[in-house]
Motif scaffolding. Structure first.
Motif, PDB file in Angstrom:
ATOM      1  N   MET A  32       0.952  -0.876   0.179  1.00  0.00           N
ATOM      2  CA  MET A  32       0.162   0.037   0.203  1.00  0.00           C
ATOM      3  C   MET A  32       0.819   0.919  -0.121  1.00  0.00           C
ATOM      4  O   MET A  32       2.041   1.250   0.507  1.00  0.00           O
ATOM      5  CB  MET A  32      -1.022  -0.028   1.170  1.00  0.00           C
ATOM      6  N   THR A  34       2.837   4.406   1.557  1.00  0.00           N
ATOM      7  CA  THR A  34       3.096   4.627   2.839  1.00  0.00           C
ATOM      8  C   THR A  34       4.072   5.986   2.280  1.00  0.00           C
ATOM      9  O   THR A  34       5.293   5.537   1.132  1.00  0.00           O
ATOM     10  CB  THR A  34       3.557   3.885   4.111  1.00  0.00           C
ATOM     11  N   ARG A  70       0.865   6.703   6.773  1.00  0.00           N
ATOM     12  CA  ARG A  70      -0.192   6.605   6.064  1.00  0.00           C
ATOM     13  C   ARG A  70      -1.281   7.538   6.377  1.00  0.00           C
ATOM     14  O   ARG A  70      -1.363   7.094   7.200  1.00  0.00           O
ATOM     15  CB  ARG A  70      -0.832   4.699   5.645  1.00  0.00           C
ATOM     16  N   ILE A  75      -4.838   7.062   1.110  1.00  0.00           N
ATOM     17  CA  ILE A  75      -5.861   6.150   1.339  1.00  0.00           C
ATOM     18  C   ILE A  75      -6.644   6.829   0.485  1.00  0.00           C
ATOM     19  O   ILE A  75      -7.270   5.953  -0.513  1.00  0.00           O
ATOM     20  CB  ILE A  75      -6.632   6.548   3.093  1.00  0.00           C
ATOM     21  N   ARG A  76      -7.031   8.266   0.048  1.00  0.00           N
ATOM     22  CA  ARG A  76      -7.986   8.238  -1.219  1.00  0.00           C
ATOM     23  C   ARG A  76      -7.273   8.129  -1.911  1.00  0.00           C
ATOM     24  O   ARG A  76      -7.980   8.278  -3.309  1.00  0.00           O
ATOM     25  CB  ARG A  76      -8.329  10.098  -0.438  1.00  0.00           C
ATOM     26  N   SER A  78      -4.996   5.449  -2.896  1.00  0.00           N
ATOM     27  CA  SER A  78      -5.008   3.805  -3.326  1.00  0.00           C
ATOM     28  C   SER A  78      -5.648   3.585  -1.739  1.00  0.00           C
ATOM     29  O   SER A  78      -4.572   3.521  -1.136  1.00  0.00           O
ATOM     30  CB  SER A  78      -4.137   4.173  -3.547  1.00  0.00           C
ATOM     31  N   ASP A  79      -6.648   2.819  -2.122  1.00  0.00           N
ATOM     32  CA  ASP A  79      -6.358   1.834  -1.226  1.00  0.00           C
ATOM     33  C   ASP A  79      -7.031   0.469  -1.342  1.00  0.00           C
ATOM     34  O   ASP A  79      -7.928   0.090  -2.003  1.00  0.00           O
ATOM     35  CB  ASP A  79      -7.864   2.150   0.520  1.00  0.00           C
ATOM     36  N   GLU A  81      -7.852  -2.087   0.334  1.00  0.00           N
ATOM     37  CA  GLU A  81      -8.697  -2.530   1.134  1.00  0.00           C
ATOM     38  C   GLU A  81      -8.681  -3.824   1.776  1.00  0.00           C
ATOM     39  O   GLU A  81      -9.298  -5.435   1.525  1.00  0.00           O
ATOM     40  CB  GLU A  81     -10.268  -3.015   1.170  1.00  0.00           C
ATOM     41  N   ASP A 113      -4.872  -2.023   9.247  1.00  0.00           N
ATOM     42  CA  ASP A 113      -5.879  -1.839   8.095  1.00  0.00           C
ATOM     43  C   ASP A 113      -5.655  -1.116   6.943  1.00  0.00           C
ATOM     44  O   ASP A 113      -5.124   0.031   7.470  1.00  0.00           O
ATOM     45  CB  ASP A 113      -6.971  -1.804   9.406  1.00  0.00           C
ATOM     46  N   SER A 114      -5.654  -1.192   5.809  1.00  0.00           N
ATOM     47  CA  SER A 114      -4.827  -0.161   4.781  1.00  0.00           C
ATOM     48  C   SER A 114      -5.884   1.103   5.209  1.00  0.00           C
ATOM     49  O   SER A 114      -5.267   1.585   4.290  1.00  0.00           O
ATOM     50  CB  SER A 114      -5.110  -0.916   3.147  1.00  0.00           C
ATOM     51  N   SER A 115      -7.172   0.384   5.528  1.00  0.00           N
ATOM     52  CA  SER A 115      -7.830   1.946   5.520  1.00  0.00           C
ATOM     53  C   SER A 115      -8.174   3.332   6.254  1.00  0.00           C
ATOM     54  O   SER A 115      -8.758   3.687   6.714  1.00  0.00           O
ATOM     55  CB  SER A 115      -9.176   1.083   4.671  1.00  0.00           C
ATOM     56  N   ARG A 116      -7.440   2.985   7.170  1.00  0.00           N
ATOM     57  CA  ARG A 116      -6.919   4.079   8.470  1.00  0.00           C
ATOM     58  C   ARG A 116      -5.529   4.125   8.438  1.00  0.00           C
ATOM     59  O   ARG A 116      -4.254   3.180   7.760  1.00  0.00           O
ATOM     60  CB  ARG A 116      -7.736   2.826  10.193  1.00  0.00           C
TER      61      ARG A 116
END
Length: 360
Positions: A32, A34, A70, A75-76, A78-79, A81, A113-116
């Protein structure tokens, strides 16, 4: 990690000034996005290997100390999820996510979690299994208490998951593409069972997943006790809170019986020891006793029936220049007809307190 493993990064292939940027690009595409900032070092060093397992991925990595961030903006952009479970192999690791700060020590498992948004500090080595959250039968609010909380990797389902990840990383060269797809499903089942156990949501896991995880727990339990010749089906069933009939039914679903499976595992351990040049001078009787065959004659018959040769012939063919086994005149097996009384084999012998909350 090799074979079906992609070695996607090695810092020695880059100029010192470019290594950290190259690492950030590799992790952006394989894990992801970062951002990174070095800590206490001027030049980044490390490596990264990825093993695709269908929708699941196992990654092995090592790195010099850095902070990673991150942000909501990333996150906006690329996520994936995904949910990640990291097994800390060495060095200090700290992750801050979901208003929680978790120092991870070697042998512990960290969930994130990749979404946080998160901040982390890492220095050492880790294995990382990641998978789409949509594949989990567990709700996000049930998983929330596990985010950024160190979980034990040395007992129960944690040890089973950790052992699986380590073995998978070490044996990657031996797997076919068909194997990796199946292993991805196994890894997801283990991760699901592990997370469900720590959230007390086992009832949310489909019965098929529970059964597969139970089979893996039982086989791991038995493999750690192969040397006990008194190990019985009743002991195994009691340790896993199921009936002996359920135990037999579980192994029948995998095309075998518990007794046949245990014997096959014991014989394979013996075969490996007999083929090991470092164990060339360990008496065959001692090898057999180590893996649950206290009676040499029983071992010889079982080995010959399974492999089509006697243990000593197998060892001598594997090590043709090593001579015959010490204390054994000729090729006769201990306890088999034709061996005189004088030919008996010899006896068996933490977090470092760092914080990366301030963004670079």
């Amino acid at each position: 990690m090799g074979g079906n493993v992609d070695k996607v990064f090695d810092s020695t292939a880059f100029a010192a000034r470019d290594a950290l940027a190259a690492w950030a690009e590799v992790t952006r595409t394989t894990v992801m996005p970062t951002t990174f900032r070095l800590v206490d070092v001027e030049v980044f060093s490390g490596w990264f290997k990825a093993m695709p397992l269908g929708p699941v991925q196992l990654s092995g990595m090592a790195y010099s100390s850095f902070c990673s961030h991150r942000t909501p903006k990333l996150i906006r952009v690329s996520d994936p999820e995904t949910l990640q479970i990291a097994l800390v192999r060495s060095g200090p690791h700290v992750i801050e996510q979901n208003r929680r700060r978790a120092p991870g020590r070697p042998g512990e498992l960290l969930v994130f979690d990749s979404s946080r948004p998160f901040d982390s500090y890492a220095d050492g080595e880790a294995l990382l299994i990641q998978f789409p959250r949509e594949l989990l039968p567990l709700r996000a609010d049930h998983l929330a208490p596990l985010i950024a909380s160190p979980l034990p990797g040395d007992k129960g389902l944690g040890r089973l998951l950790a052992d699986f990840l380590v073995r998978l990383a070490e044996d990657g060269a031996d797997y076919t593409p068909q194997d990796t797809a199946r292993l991805g499903a196994v890894g997801l089942d283990l991760a699901t069972a592990f997370l469900a156990h720590h959230t007390d949501r086992e009832r949310d896991v489909p019965p098929s997943c529970r059964q597969r995880a139970l089979y893996l727990r039982i086989t791991s339990f038995v493999q750690h006790r192969l040397g006990d010749p008194t190990l019985a089906a009743s002991d195994i069933a009691a340790a896993h809170h199921i009936s002996v009939r359920s135990l037999h039914r579980l192994f029948q679903q995998h095309g075998t019986s518990i007794r046949t499976w245990i014997r096959g595992q014991r014989l394979e351990r013996c075969r490996r020891d007999l083929a090991d040049p470092l164990k060339r001078h360990v008496p065959i009787q001692a090898v057999a006793a180590r893996w649950g065959f206290p009676r040499p004659a029983d071992f010889t018959r079982a080995f010959r029936a399974h492999y089509g040769t006697t243990p000593s012939d197998y060892r001598n063919r594997t090590h043709p220049c090593g001579g015959t086994e010490p204390g054994t005149p000729g090729r006769d097996e201990p306890g088999t007809p034709g061996q005189g009384p004088g030919a008996q084999s010899q006896g068996a012998g933490g977090g470092d307190g760092r914080s990366c909350s301030s963004r670079a």
